[in-house]
Design an enzyme around this catalytic site. Sequence first.
Site, short mmCIF file in Angstrom:
data_model
loop_
_atom_site.label_atom_id
_atom_site.label_comp_id
_atom_site.label_asym_id
_atom_site.label_seq_id
_atom_site.Cartn_x
_atom_site.Cartn_y
_atom_site.Cartn_z
N SER A 150 112.22 78.33 21.66
CA SER A 150 111.52 79.80 21.76
C SER A 150 111.44 80.22 20.26
CB SER A 150 112.54 80.49 22.59
OG SER A 150 111.97 81.68 23.16
N ARG A 217 117.15 93.91 29.80
CA ARG A 217 117.57 92.21 29.85
C ARG A 217 117.22 91.67 31.12
NH1 ARG A 217 118.76 87.97 26.91
NH2 ARG A 217 120.40 86.74 27.84
N ASP A 311 107.30 76.52 32.20
CA ASP A 311 107.50 77.61 31.44
C ASP A 311 106.29 78.30 31.40
OD1 ASP A 311 107.89 79.26 29.12
OD2 ASP A 311 108.37 77.73 27.75
N HIS A 344 111.25 78.57 31.14
CA HIS A 344 111.41 78.54 29.61
C HIS A 344 112.83 78.20 29.19
CE1 HIS A 344 110.66 80.19 25.74
NE2 HIS A 344 111.64 80.83 25.64
N ASP A 345 113.80 78.42 30.07
CA ASP A 345 115.09 78.16 29.72
C ASP A 345 115.52 76.50 29.53
OD1 ASP A 345 116.40 80.32 28.68
OD2 ASP A 345 117.63 80.76 30.64
#
Length: 369
Positions: A150, A217, A311, A344-345
């Site tokens: 990232s 967040r 992602d 994405h993680d």
Amino acid sequence: MSVGIVQEQSVTFDTELRLESGRILGPITLAYETYGELNADRSNAILVAHAWTGNAHLAGKNSEEDTKPGWWDAIVGPGRLLDTDRCFVICSNVIGSCYGSTGPASINPKTGKRYNLTFPVITVRDMVRAQALLLDHLGIDRLLTVLGGSMGGMQALEWATQFPDRVRSAIALATTSRPSPQAISLNAVARWAIFNDPTWKKGEYRKNPKDGLALARGIGHITFLSDESMWQKFGRRFNARDGLFDFFGQFEVERYLSYNGYNFVDRFDTNSFLYLAKALDLYDAAWGYESLEEAFSRVKAPIQFFAFTSDWLYPPYQTEEMATILRSLGKPVEYHLIESAYGHDAFLLEHETFAPMVREFLDKVERSE
């Protein structure tokens, strides 16, 4: 095997760094941790670059009482992917953060007050230039590799393009050469959440704005997941404590986002969140060049890319574009597309999917000289 108990270190550079914005920042403090030992010819150093809200605590624990190890603990240690019996691993917090490095929550030595919004806007390139000061301090002229996912992947790209003689290789996971309008728009909505919190007070808060940062967040966290992972983790389950027709009842996914959002308020500074989000939005590997081709023409080291099928924040086509350009320039490049449901993680959660390829890549780099 874990690296065990580690201590965070910090160093302050009594220097002035000219930023991409043209403004000057100094002095500069960087927090960092190291693992393993530097060898005699200082050729075994690996820099791991963290993502958006990460920190220098990559692996191990800071005390016996710690209940949670570093954020990528699974890949660092004796016999692990980043083998500390062979390598000297460094993880540096970035400028702009709130984890021990100079950022908007730091005291401005010229005023004796927090910088807050007087802190200059920074870029990923500025972060890397500050890291170069750290390497000078540690006496490391050249890295075996720089590795990150990232925003960490962006830093790896900057090392490869801006300091081509200081890296023997770079490994970039789940990253992009420039965020898309969709990615920027999601950060924009997160900013609105903070700006519209009356306790933010245009950055001059005394206590972290709770609701605005938690909502920001939560928005960000959605981008780290995927449709498939959300189905697997939450489905359409309703919180058992709430009535189905209770207006304020929550689906499990809502409860999860609320829990993570409000926990985040206790560990991260709101202005730092804003500044680092701005750095992400501004990132463009071709900044200062006519094209991405011109920027990548500076690359000397082999680069290994990983993208993940689910992602949608930095989708695979963006990584494929970079690999294609580097190949057209005759640069040594690897591109691996990993099947994953984690979004994405995935680069943080599924290290076993890419570890064998990274290990093989690093072995080749070590043999090359």
